[in-house]
Design an enzyme around this catalytic site. Structure first.
Site, PDB file in Angstrom:
ATOM      1  N   LEU A  10     -22.122  23.642 -44.515  1.00 58.02           N
ATOM      2  CA  LEU A  10     -23.510  23.852 -44.182  1.00 58.02           C
ATOM      3  C   LEU A  10     -24.087  25.247 -44.297  1.00 58.02           C
ATOM      4  CD1 LEU A  10     -24.289  21.258 -41.258  1.00 58.02           C
ATOM      5  CD2 LEU A  10     -23.803  20.818 -43.729  1.00 58.02           C
ATOM      6  N   ARG A  17     -31.646  35.407 -36.269  1.00 57.63           N
ATOM      7  CA  ARG A  17     -31.314  36.733 -35.530  1.00 57.63           C
ATOM      8  C   ARG A  17     -30.510  37.700 -36.228  1.00 57.63           C
ATOM      9  NH1 ARG A  17     -28.074  33.048 -31.234  1.00 57.63           N
ATOM     10  NH2 ARG A  17     -28.356  31.617 -32.928  1.00 57.63           N
ATOM     11  N   GLN A  76     -31.024  21.610 -49.618  1.00 59.76           N
ATOM     12  CA  GLN A  76     -31.884  21.000 -48.450  1.00 59.76           C
ATOM     13  C   GLN A  76     -33.310  21.913 -48.518  1.00 59.76           C
ATOM     14  OE1 GLN A  76     -30.269  21.913 -44.450  1.00 59.76           O
ATOM     15  NE2 GLN A  76     -31.347  20.094 -43.559  1.00 59.76           N
ATOM     16  N   GLY A 143     -22.943  22.572 -27.895  1.00 57.60           N
ATOM     17  CA  GLY A 143     -23.072  21.172 -27.482  1.00 57.60           C
ATOM     18  C   GLY A 143     -21.853  20.966 -26.652  1.00 57.60           C
TER      19      GLY A 143
HETATM   20  C1  UD1 Z   1     -24.187  23.429 -33.804  1.00 57.45           C
HETATM   21  C2  UD1 Z   1     -23.977  21.992 -32.958  1.00 57.45           C
HETATM   22  C3  UD1 Z   1     -23.565  22.088 -31.481  1.00 57.45           C
HETATM   23  C4  UD1 Z   1     -22.316  23.151 -31.808  1.00 57.45           C
HETATM   24  C5  UD1 Z   1     -22.523  24.285 -32.651  1.00 57.45           C
HETATM   25  C6  UD1 Z   1     -21.240  25.051 -32.663  1.00 57.45           C
HETATM   26  C7  UD1 Z   1     -25.839  20.485 -33.801  1.00 57.45           C
HETATM   27  C8  UD1 Z   1     -27.008  19.904 -33.519  1.00 57.45           C
HETATM   28  N1  UD1 Z   1     -25.378  21.263 -32.773  1.00 57.45           N
HETATM   29  O1  UD1 Z   1     -25.221  23.847 -32.998  1.00 57.45           O
HETATM   30  O2  UD1 Z   1     -23.348  21.101 -30.672  1.00 57.45           O
HETATM   31  O3  UD1 Z   1     -21.763  23.458 -30.265  1.00 57.45           O
HETATM   32  O4  UD1 Z   1     -23.071  23.915 -33.927  1.00 57.45           O
HETATM   33  O5  UD1 Z   1     -21.763  26.365 -33.555  1.00 57.45           O
HETATM   34  O6  UD1 Z   1     -25.447  20.287 -34.844  1.00 57.45           O
HETATM   35  N2  UD1 Z   1     -27.994  24.232 -40.823  1.00 57.45           N
HETATM   36  C9  UD1 Z   1     -28.378  23.709 -42.172  1.00 57.45           C
HETATM   37  N3  UD1 Z   1     -29.426  22.953 -42.287  1.00 57.45           N
HETATM   38  C10 UD1 Z   1     -30.167  22.676 -41.130  1.00 57.45           C
HETATM   39  C11 UD1 Z   1     -29.632  23.382 -39.870  1.00 57.45           C
HETATM   40  C12 UD1 Z   1     -28.566  23.950 -39.694  1.00 57.45           C
HETATM   41  O7  UD1 Z   1     -27.669  24.068 -43.169  1.00 57.45           O
HETATM   42  O8  UD1 Z   1     -31.242  22.068 -41.426  1.00 57.45           O
HETATM   43  C13 UD1 Z   1     -26.634  24.821 -40.954  1.00 57.45           C
HETATM   44  C14 UD1 Z   1     -27.014  26.295 -40.305  1.00 57.45           C
HETATM   45  O9  UD1 Z   1     -27.192  27.377 -41.325  1.00 57.45           O
HETATM   46  C15 UD1 Z   1     -25.677  26.893 -39.738  1.00 57.45           C
HETATM   47  C16 UD1 Z   1     -25.214  25.247 -39.328  1.00 57.45           C
HETATM   48  O10 UD1 Z   1     -25.777  24.476 -39.910  1.00 57.45           O
HETATM   49  O11 UD1 Z   1     -24.645  27.233 -40.533  1.00 57.45           O
HETATM   50  C17 UD1 Z   1     -25.209  25.225 -37.888  1.00 57.45           C
HETATM   51  O12 UD1 Z   1     -26.585  24.841 -37.491  1.00 57.45           O
HETATM   52  P1  UD1 Z   1     -27.217  25.917 -36.309  1.00 57.45           P
HETATM   53  O13 UD1 Z   1     -28.584  25.565 -36.189  1.00 57.45           O
HETATM   54  O14 UD1 Z   1     -26.695  27.056 -36.050  1.00 57.45           O
HETATM   55  O15 UD1 Z   1     -26.365  24.805 -35.100  1.00 57.45           O
HETATM   56  P2  UD1 Z   1     -26.254  25.406 -33.325  1.00 57.45           P
HETATM   57  O16 UD1 Z   1     -27.441  25.447 -32.814  1.00 57.45           O
HETATM   58  O17 UD1 Z   1     -25.377  26.446 -33.530  1.00 57.45           O
END
Ligand code: UD1
Ligand code: CA
Length: 463
Positions: A10, A17, A76, A143
């Site tokens: 992902l 930030r 996406q 989480g």
């Molecule tokens: C997520 C987890 C959390 C975990 C944490 C660990 C979820 C809902 N929560 O939270 O339980 O403890 O990771 O680090 O999954 N991304 C996309 N597309 C999106 C959203 C996110 O590609 O629509 C990618 C972001 O670029 C990132 C990764 O997914 O690299 C994680 O997303 P982020 O929003 O940072 O999740 P957390 O809030 O950290």
């Protein structure tokens, strides 16, 4: 035989930030983009055709930066959550059997061995998949993993949605999963954006699969820092430091002396031979290979170059995209700018710049020279202050100097020009015509001597 694993990385988020106009995964640590680190780790576990990056912010740049043939990309368009990100690839991914592992493009420290353990525990277990978790003293932001009365994983609750009691749980979700592909795709549509952020949470899969009667396991890792996701430039610098320390340690254990190792910058792709000494503040970057028994001087920068054995690169010397053969001395304060080839035992001294130049074996340019687009034969001596005038304002022109020639100090060689083998060029010459082998080229005004002129001038001044 182990079932195949598809890896989805992902990498669609902007990373607010970071305070950057550049997508987060394009920032670099340890000489590589964050995404490249994760891709390289993934390549230890699966072929490129089974690795997909989900891109969104600056999708084209992220795609171009990955630089691995065969790697798949999923776009996406809107970032509606981690679950939504994986679903964006449904058309391509759901066709792939075996297991589906999810990684994050901003977590470059995860090691292949740890991921291999996750895959092993998923493929040998009889559940729907395994989450990577860690016990943390302070799990703020992560989480939390909830377990039922039998200690089995029941669901993951996000920080924002957790009750005070749930917040006290120390087991944190690292966000890395390995699920059975068939069950994952069968149930992924059940994720609902029923949370305050209106996002599709991938974390919901734990509860969805458990409810459907499939066990979800957790694999704890020793140190949550391995799964650290970079959010700010402070964390970026901390991770860069970890990569640098790892590299330097690996080199020292392999027989390289590194003086004040905390000051040097060496990219992970660099190779250095035994008994080479790297002095403080040196930077050795990109695809550089350095042989045995060399010395890389303090504050020098060597990038994408190949350096043979017994070479000495003096302090404050810059070497870019060049080949340097055995026994060469370059520097201090030399610049081998680009695409040079310096043959064995040649000597490039202080304030000498080389550009697209071949320097013959044993040739010397010991001080203050610019040698561009030149082919210089063996044992040539280039005097101090020699300049190749390779540029006429429109085009670059070549200079050829035959073996054994002697170029007097402060010569100006106006290219295109040929100096034959063993020829001499008188000091201070401006050379615009060929100097044939064995001859002398002189191109300077004839000296005039006026006897007693100075004495008379002084006598005049006293009056
Ligand atoms: C997520 C987890 C959390 C975990 C944490 C660990 C979820 C809902 N929560 O939270 O339980 O403890 O990771 O680090 O999954 N991304 C996309 N597309 C999106 C959203 C996110 O590609 O629509 C990618 C972001 O670029 C990132 C990764 O997914 O690299 C994680 O997303 P982020 O929003 O940072 O999740 P957390 O809030 O950290
Ligand atoms: Ca995160």
């Amino acid at each position: 035989m182990q079932p195949p694993v598809t890896i989805v990385i992902l990498a669609a988020g902007l990373g607010t930030r970071m305070k950057s106009r550049k997508a987060k995964v394009l920032h670099r640590a340890g000489g590589k983009t964050l995404l490249r680190h994760v891709v390289d780790t993934a390549l230890e576990l699966a072929p490129a055709e089974r690795i997909f990056a989900v891109v969104g912010h600056q999708a084209d740049e992220v795609r171009n930066s990955a630089g691995v043939p065969g790697l798949g990309f999923i776009e996406q368009k809107e970032q509606l959550g981690t679950g939504h990100a994986v679903m964006a690839g449904r058309d391509v991914l759901a066709k792939l059997d075996g297991y589906l592992m999810v990684l994050y493009g901003d977590s470059p420290l995860l090691r292949a061995t740890t991921l291999r353990r996750l895959i092993d525990s998923a493929t040998t277990g009889d559940g729907a998949g395994v989450l990577m978790t860690a016990m943390m003293d302070d799990a703020t932001g992560y989480g939390r993993v909830l377990r039922d009365a039998h200690g089995r994983v029941s669901r993951i609750v996000e920080q924002k949605a957790a009750t005070p009691e749930e917040l006290s749980i120390r087991e944190a979700n690292m966000g890395i999963y390995c699920y059975r592909a068939d069950l994952f795709w069968k149930h992924v549509g059940e994720i609902r954006p029923d949370n305050p952020a209106r996002e599709y949470y991938l974390t919901d899969m734990a509860e969805i699969l458990t409810r459907a009667g499939h066990a979800v396991e957790a694999m704890q890792i020793e140190d949550a820092r391995e799964a650290l996701g970079i959010n700010s430039r402070v964390e970026l610098a901390a991770v860069d430091r970890i990569f640098r320390e790892q590299k330097v340690r690996e080199l020292m254990l392999g027989g390289v002396t590194i003086e004040k190792p905390e000051t040097v910058t060496i990219d992970s792709s660099v190779c250095i031979g035994m008994d080479t000494i790297v002095e403080p503040f040196a930077q050795i970057l990109g695809h550089t290979r350095i042989g045995e028994n060399c010395r890389i001087g303090a504050c020098s920068i060597v990038q994408d170059s190949s350096i043979a054995d017994d070479v000495e690169i003096g302090p404050f010397t810059i070497v870019g995209t060049s080949v340097v053969e055995r026994g060469v001395h370059a520097g201090p304060f030399a610049r081998l700018r680009m695409e040079n080839h310096v043959e064995a035992d040649a000597h490039i001294g202080n304030f000498v710049e080389l550009k697209k130049t071949r320097m013959g074996a044993g040739a010397k340019a010991s001080h203050l020279a610019y040698l561009g687009d030149s082919v210089i034969g063996e044992q040539v001596n280039i005097g101090a202050g020699t300049i190749t005038c390779n540029y006429d304002g429109f085009k670059k022109h070549p200079t050829h100097i035959g073996a054994g020639a002697f170029i007097g100090s402060n010569s100006t060689l106006v290219a295109p020009i040929q100096i034959g083998e063993g020829a001499y060029v008188g000091a201070g010459s401006v050379i615009t015509q060929e100097v044939p082998g064995g001859s002398l080229g002189l191109g300077r005004a004839q000296q005039v001597v006026k006897p007693e002129w100075a004495n008379k001038r002084r006598a005049l001044g006293k009056k």
